[in-house]
Design an enzyme around this catalytic site. Structure first.
Site, mmCIF file in Angstrom:
data_model
loop_
_atom_site.group_PDB
_atom_site.id
_atom_site.type_symbol
_atom_site.label_atom_id
_atom_site.label_comp_id
_atom_site.label_asym_id
_atom_site.label_seq_id
_atom_site.Cartn_x
_atom_site.Cartn_y
_atom_site.Cartn_z
ATOM 1 N N LEU A 175 -9.713 22.709 -34.811
ATOM 2 C CA LEU A 175 -10.935 22.199 -34.202
ATOM 3 C C LEU A 175 -12.095 22.713 -35.053
ATOM 4 O O LEU A 175 -12.023 23.796 -35.627
ATOM 5 C CB LEU A 175 -11.099 22.717 -32.769
ATOM 6 C CG LEU A 175 -10.042 22.308 -31.739
ATOM 7 C CD1 LEU A 175 -10.321 22.989 -30.398
ATOM 8 C CD2 LEU A 175 -10.001 20.796 -31.555
ATOM 9 N N ASP A 176 -13.175 21.952 -35.100
ATOM 10 C CA ASP A 176 -14.367 22.431 -35.800
ATOM 11 C C ASP A 176 -14.829 23.747 -35.174
ATOM 12 O O ASP A 176 -14.591 24.000 -33.989
ATOM 13 C CB ASP A 176 -15.501 21.409 -35.696
ATOM 14 C CG ASP A 176 -15.245 20.159 -36.525
ATOM 15 O OD1 ASP A 176 -14.355 20.195 -37.395
ATOM 16 O OD2 ASP A 176 -15.933 19.150 -36.287
#
Length: 239
Positions: A63-64
């Site tokens: 995930l960012d």
């Protein structure tokens, strides 16, 4: 930095709720704690195994940094391979929610584009024309549903569910802007009105949350689904 919350664990996998602001693995320009750091400290036995990438021990997907929500980690290289195969074969169901500026023209739909590196801003992704060579672009597909629309400080806001069918870098952030409704708080994929409102609200990250993850457990072969609660910054606007 806030540590991940363990949602589920056994001898094969660990499912976590990643807080916003935490990087998944080491990378260029990132010097702080990562999910990998947390993982090897909490489960030191995993460092004794023969991982294909020592900087990404246990990392099945990412995930960012400022995206929160559910992730699954693998405790062995064999489990890592099995889970990554599920992602590659698009057998994993991922459900995200976002608060976006404005309202999409349609209340549901499918976004299909080609994504690749922005031709001028190399750290960004962009929707690319078909004429760009195949090596430089990849198909990105996201389903979306507008759950509700409301006003914040007399500005229209929509609460949108995204179900990505592919897993490209920054895919949902780019697709939200492509719809004309960028994610609130996003410092990169934005427009001036969204940027102004985000600043007024004091937002420090894009309001994108990986709410649910469903995959086949690699040892039991049972379909397993895990959810995480909305973080405080999103919950405050959904009251």
């Amino acid at each position: 930095m806030q540590a991940p919350t363990v949602l589920y664990e056994d001898d094969s996998v660990v499912v976590i709720d990643k807080p916003p602001g935490l990087v998944v693995h080491p990378g260029a320009g990132e010097t702080g704690e990562t999910v990998v750091d947390w993982f090897v400290k909490k489960y030191p036995e995993v460092t004794q195994r023969d991982w294909p990438d020592k900087e990404r021990i246990g990392i099945v997907h990412r995930l960012d940094k400022d995206t929160s929500g559910v992730m699954v980690l693998a405790k062995t290289p064999e489990i890592l391979q099995k889970l990554q195969d599920q992602f590659k074969q698009r057998l994993v169901r991922k459900t995200y929610y976002a608060l976006v500026y404005g309202q999409p023209k349609e209340d549901h739909g499918t976004i299909t584009t080609w994504l690749g590196r922005h031709p001028q801003r190399r750290m960004e992704q962009a929707v690319l024309p078909v004429q760009i060579g195949e090596a430089a672009r990849r198909e990105a597909v996201s389903d979306y549903v507008v759950e509700k629309t409301f006003d914040v400080q007399k500005q229209p806001i929509s609460f949108v569910r995204f179900d990505p069918k592919t897993g490209r870098m920054h895919q949902l952030r780019v697709h939200a802007k492509y719809l004309g409704t960028p994610i609130l708080g996003d410092p990169v994929y934005t427009i001036k009105p969204a940027k102004r409102l985000s600043k007024t609200l004091g937002l420090t990250r894009q309001l994108l949350h990986a709410k649910r993850l469903t995959f086949t457990h690699p040892t039991t072969n049972q379909l397993s689904s895990y959810e995480s609660p909305f973080p405080e910054d999103m919950a405050a606007l959904l009251v």
